[in-house]
Design a protein around this motif. Sequence first.
Motif, PDB file in Angstrom:
ATOM      1  N   ALA A   7      -6.356  14.780  13.346  1.00 53.14           N
ATOM      2  CA  ALA A   7      -5.721  15.389  14.531  1.00 53.14           C
ATOM      3  C   ALA A   7      -5.106  16.741  14.178  1.00 53.14           C
ATOM      4  N   ASP A   8      -4.617  16.867  12.929  1.00 56.36           N
ATOM      5  CA  ASP A   8      -4.022  18.134  12.476  1.00 56.36           C
ATOM      6  C   ASP A   8      -5.079  19.180  12.124  1.00 56.36           C
ATOM      7  N   GLY A   9      -6.360  18.828  12.252  1.00 52.52           N
ATOM      8  CA  GLY A   9      -7.412  19.808  12.012  1.00 52.52           C
ATOM      9  C   GLY A   9      -8.062  19.740  10.638  1.00 52.52           C
ATOM     10  N   ASP A  10      -7.655  18.758   9.821  1.00 52.34           N
ATOM     11  CA  ASP A  10      -8.336  18.601   8.533  1.00 52.34           C
ATOM     12  C   ASP A  10      -9.757  18.102   8.765  1.00 52.34           C
ATOM     13  N   LEU A  11     -10.734  18.791   8.166  1.00 49.03           N
ATOM     14  CA  LEU A  11     -12.132  18.424   8.408  1.00 49.03           C
ATOM     15  C   LEU A  11     -12.821  17.844   7.184  1.00 49.03           C
ATOM     16  N   THR A  12     -12.181  18.006   6.011  1.00 50.02           N
ATOM     17  CA  THR A  12     -12.755  17.416   4.803  1.00 50.02           C
ATOM     18  C   THR A  12     -11.705  16.560   4.111  1.00 50.02           C
ATOM     19  N   LEU A  13     -12.000  15.273   4.034  1.00 49.16           N
ATOM     20  CA  LEU A  13     -11.068  14.346   3.381  1.00 49.16           C
ATOM     21  C   LEU A  13     -11.715  13.780   2.126  1.00 49.16           C
ATOM     22  N   VAL A  14     -10.974  13.848   1.013  1.00 46.01           N
ATOM     23  CA  VAL A  14     -11.392  13.131  -0.192  1.00 46.01           C
ATOM     24  C   VAL A  14     -10.431  11.961  -0.380  1.00 46.01           C
ATOM     25  N   LEU A  15     -10.994  10.751  -0.367  1.00 49.91           N
ATOM     26  CA  LEU A  15     -10.139   9.587  -0.583  1.00 49.91           C
ATOM     27  C   LEU A  15     -10.211   9.152  -2.031  1.00 49.91           C
ATOM     28  N   ASN A  16      -9.108   9.314  -2.739  1.00 45.09           N
ATOM     29  CA  ASN A  16      -9.028   8.890  -4.130  1.00 45.09           C
ATOM     30  C   ASN A  16      -8.533   7.438  -4.174  1.00 45.09           C
ATOM     31  N   PHE A  17      -9.444   6.523  -4.511  1.00 42.30           N
ATOM     32  CA  PHE A  17      -9.143   5.081  -4.497  1.00 42.30           C
ATOM     33  C   PHE A  17      -8.865   4.540  -5.896  1.00 42.30           C
TER      34      PHE A  17
ATOM     35  N   MET B 108       0.837  -1.207   0.000  1.00 43.64           N
ATOM     36  CA  MET B 108       0.000   0.000   0.000  1.00 43.64           C
ATOM     37  C   MET B 108       0.869   1.253   0.000  1.00 43.64           C
ATOM     38  N   GLU B 109       0.412   2.240  -0.794  1.00 40.07           N
ATOM     39  CA  GLU B 109       1.092   3.527  -0.847  1.00 40.07           C
ATOM     40  C   GLU B 109       0.071   4.628  -0.630  1.00 40.07           C
ATOM     41  N   ILE B 110       0.337   5.519   0.327  1.00 40.28           N
ATOM     42  CA  ILE B 110      -0.570   6.643   0.568  1.00 40.28           C
ATOM     43  C   ILE B 110       0.144   7.937   0.220  1.00 40.28           C
ATOM     44  N   SER B 111      -0.540   8.836  -0.504  1.00 38.51           N
ATOM     45  CA  SER B 111       0.022  10.183  -0.661  1.00 38.51           C
ATOM     46  C   SER B 111      -1.092  11.193  -0.408  1.00 38.51           C
ATOM     47  N   THR B 112      -0.714  12.287   0.242  1.00 35.70           N
ATOM     48  CA  THR B 112      -1.717  13.289   0.623  1.00 35.70           C
ATOM     49  C   THR B 112      -1.319  14.642   0.050  1.00 35.70           C
ATOM     50  N   ARG B 113      -2.295  15.396  -0.463  1.00 34.11           N
ATOM     51  CA  ARG B 113      -2.017  16.775  -0.847  1.00 34.11           C
ATOM     52  C   ARG B 113      -3.229  17.627  -0.477  1.00 34.11           C
ATOM     53  N   LYS B 114      -3.024  18.951  -0.393  1.00 35.73           N
ATOM     54  CA  LYS B 114      -4.135  19.840  -0.063  1.00 35.73           C
ATOM     55  C   LYS B 114      -4.668  20.517  -1.311  1.00 35.73           C
ATOM     56  N   GLU B 115      -5.977  20.585  -1.418  1.00 36.03           N
ATOM     57  CA  GLU B 115      -6.660  21.370  -2.460  1.00 36.03           C
ATOM     58  C   GLU B 115      -7.496  22.389  -1.705  1.00 36.03           C
ATOM     59  N   GLY B 116      -6.962  23.599  -1.502  1.00 37.79           N
ATOM     60  CA  GLY B 116      -7.653  24.556  -0.631  1.00 37.79           C
ATOM     61  C   GLY B 116      -7.727  23.977   0.772  1.00 37.79           C
ATOM     62  N   SER B 117      -8.930  23.873   1.319  1.00 40.95           N
ATOM     63  CA  SER B 117      -9.061  23.353   2.684  1.00 40.95           C
ATOM     64  C   SER B 117      -9.297  21.841   2.700  1.00 40.95           C
ATOM     65  N   VAL B 118      -9.264  21.231   1.530  1.00 38.23           N
ATOM     66  CA  VAL B 118      -9.565  19.796   1.440  1.00 38.23           C
ATOM     67  C   VAL B 118      -8.272  18.975   1.401  1.00 38.23           C
ATOM     68  N   ALA B 119      -8.223  17.918   2.181  1.00 42.81           N
ATOM     69  CA  ALA B 119      -7.085  16.996   2.099  1.00 42.81           C
ATOM     70  C   ALA B 119      -7.456  15.857   1.159  1.00 42.81           C
ATOM     71  N   VAL B 120      -6.692  15.705   0.079  1.00 45.02           N
ATOM     72  CA  VAL B 120      -6.934  14.616  -0.872  1.00 45.02           C
ATOM     73  C   VAL B 120      -5.932  13.491  -0.588  1.00 45.02           C
ATOM     74  N   VAL B 121      -6.465  12.331  -0.232  1.00 46.04           N
ATOM     75  CA  VAL B 121      -5.618  11.184   0.111  1.00 46.04           C
ATOM     76  C   VAL B 121      -5.742  10.145  -0.996  1.00 46.04           C
ATOM     77  N   SER B 122      -4.631   9.863  -1.684  1.00 47.17           N
ATOM     78  CA  SER B 122      -4.656   8.844  -2.737  1.00 47.17           C
ATOM     79  C   SER B 122      -4.019   7.569  -2.212  1.00 47.17           C
ATOM     80  N   VAL B 123      -4.707   6.461  -2.399  1.00 47.87           N
ATOM     81  CA  VAL B 123      -4.205   5.182  -1.883  1.00 47.87           C
ATOM     82  C   VAL B 123      -4.038   4.201  -3.033  1.00 47.87           C
ATOM     83  N   LYS B 124      -2.874   3.581  -3.085  1.00 47.20           N
ATOM     84  CA  LYS B 124      -2.576   2.591  -4.130  1.00 47.20           C
ATOM     85  C   LYS B 124      -2.331   1.230  -3.493  1.00 47.20           C
ATOM     86  N   GLY B 125      -2.675   0.171  -4.219  1.00 52.00           N
ATOM     87  CA  GLY B 125      -2.329  -1.173  -3.758  1.00 52.00           C
ATOM     88  C   GLY B 125      -3.426  -1.832  -2.948  1.00 52.00           C
ATOM     89  N   ARG B 126      -3.072  -2.357  -1.775  1.00 48.31           N
ATOM     90  CA  ARG B 126      -3.989  -3.174  -0.989  1.00 48.31           C
ATOM     91  C   ARG B 126      -4.150  -2.622   0.421  1.00 48.31           C
TER      92      ARG B 126
END
Lengths: 143, 143, 110, 110
Positions: free
Chosen positions: C37-47, C1-19
């Motif tokens: 915990a860091d205060g991000d309130l909107t998460l978009v999970l890109n699967f 599994m590989e996770i990468s996170t980036r911000k789009e304005g106030s949104v955290a986009v989390v992309s997950v690869k693998g299993r």
Amino acid sequence: MGNLSEEIRVPAEMGYLRELLAFVASCAERSGFGQTRLREIELVMEEILVNIFNYAYPDRKGDVGIACRSADDGKLLVEITDQGIPFDILSLNDPDLQAGIEERNIGGLGVFFVKQLIRDIRYRRESGRNILTLTIDPTPAVL
Amino acid sequence: MGNLSEEIRVPAEMGYLRELLAFVASCAERSGFGQTRLREIELVMEEILVNIFNYAYPDRKGDVGIACRSADDGKLLVEITDQGIPFDILSLNDPDLQAGIEERNIGGLGVFFVKQLIRDIRYRRESGRNILTLTIDPTPAVL
Amino acid sequence: MEISTRKEGSVAVVSVKGRIDAVTAPEFEKGLSALVADGDLTLVLNFNGLEYISSAGLRSILVTAKQLKAKNGRMLFAALQGPVKDIFKISAFGSLFKICDTEEEALREI
Amino acid sequence: MEISTRKEGSVAVVSVKGRIDAVTAPEFEKGLSALVADGDLTLVLNFNGLEYISSAGLRSILVTAKQLKAKNGRMLFAALQGPVKDIFKISAFGSLFKICDTEEEALREI
Ligand SMILES: Nc1ncnc2c1ncn2[C@@H]1O[C@H](COP(=O)(O)OP(=O)(O)O)[C@@H](O)[C@H]1O
Ligand SMILES: Nc1ncnc2c1ncn2[C@@H]1O[C@H](COP(=O)(O)OP(=O)(O)O)[C@@H](O)[C@H]1O
């Protein structure tokens, strides 16, 4: 199980998960199962095995065994055995899928998946062992 | 074998070779063996298993089992079991390596490799089974 | 599994690869919890690159969703592939979360 | 295992990639026997891409070597890699065959 079956037995620990999944995958491939059903079987086996790793031996170490055998109509018989605390997967209620995020139980999906993907499941407790027998149809269920 | 060992049992047929080699490889990896010794173990296991496929059951089908267990000093104990005709690997003479092409026997190298690569080999016949026990040192022999 | 996170304005986009299975779910859950915990309130999970998810992964999602809910945050999902889509369906996750075909669509939803 | 054969004058150069084990040895042996049956009397085996050989492979080599010997032909080996080189050594194949570092050297030997 019959004479020409395949069996594996390893310690019931997470480090053995991938090896056990590979074992069952090669049994199912040998029985001619297609990719979609192989993926479903992988999920089912992960759910059952991880539960055994997590719950079967609360205060000691123990083993888990898997035996595979071809059955009639191209079906595959998979028998999972442990010597852990008695547990019948069939006794659990399905999770409440209508509940909202706050009410929804975070557990219970694993056993639910197993029941959704395998129609023929039998459980017995025999001389200190849990024996779970799946008779797996080659036809995919949903995935 | 002890409680926390790993075991596999499959039909004694060539189609299972790769699966059995993968099983022993993951036992040896888990014991921390290095690449060179892993290659030697793969060769040794192929030689022993292929002989069981070819010779142990001349007139019927049968199984082969492998059990692995960690032993003292980082060694790995591998026990290979079949219910075939009695055969003690240790009873064979080494091939004549001085012979020229015409005189040289085409067989006999498999068992020879096993003996060259594993120092501690024990054989016993017990209730209709051949039980071969290899106590494998992590140090490479020659390869 | 590989996770990468980036911000789009106030949104955290989390992309997950693998299993995401029982072996990798703890790392996945830790990643999500750290964002909350860091205060991000909107998460978009890109699967889009996710091939496999088991109940261990869904459990991590529910744990994070409950943390977000307590802070009035939310989670959206995008680009689910065949097997993962089916798992979401039998788990009725569609009634808990907005599930979009693409990441762009998820970002427009917010 | 992958076998490819080409002719260099009267010499058949056989390049083998991958593994010669009990599963693939029959195909390897069939390839060699076909050359001998077709009248090739000098074979150079380029083992540059060969990662693994077990006694089943050596058996195939000995079978072919005996066929060649009966016709006054011969077999040479080139570019053995570490593990295969060691197997040849413990089998004392160096006393039966010319073993060269490179294919070019083997071709010059003839
Ligand atoms: N092999 C087992 N031995 C004992 N209890 C088990 C076993 N497998 C499952 N359980 C019980 O059943 C419950 C539901 O399991 P599951 O549906 O996989 O969800 P989860 O493991 O996420 O709670 C577990 O929480 C556990 O209490
Ligand atoms: N498991 C076994 N059961 C019976 N006989 C065996 C067994 N393994 C080996 N043998 C005998 O030992 C001989 C030598 O085996 P080996 O060194 O592997 O060479 P090869 O198989 O090429 O002849 C075989 O030809 C066979 O006669």
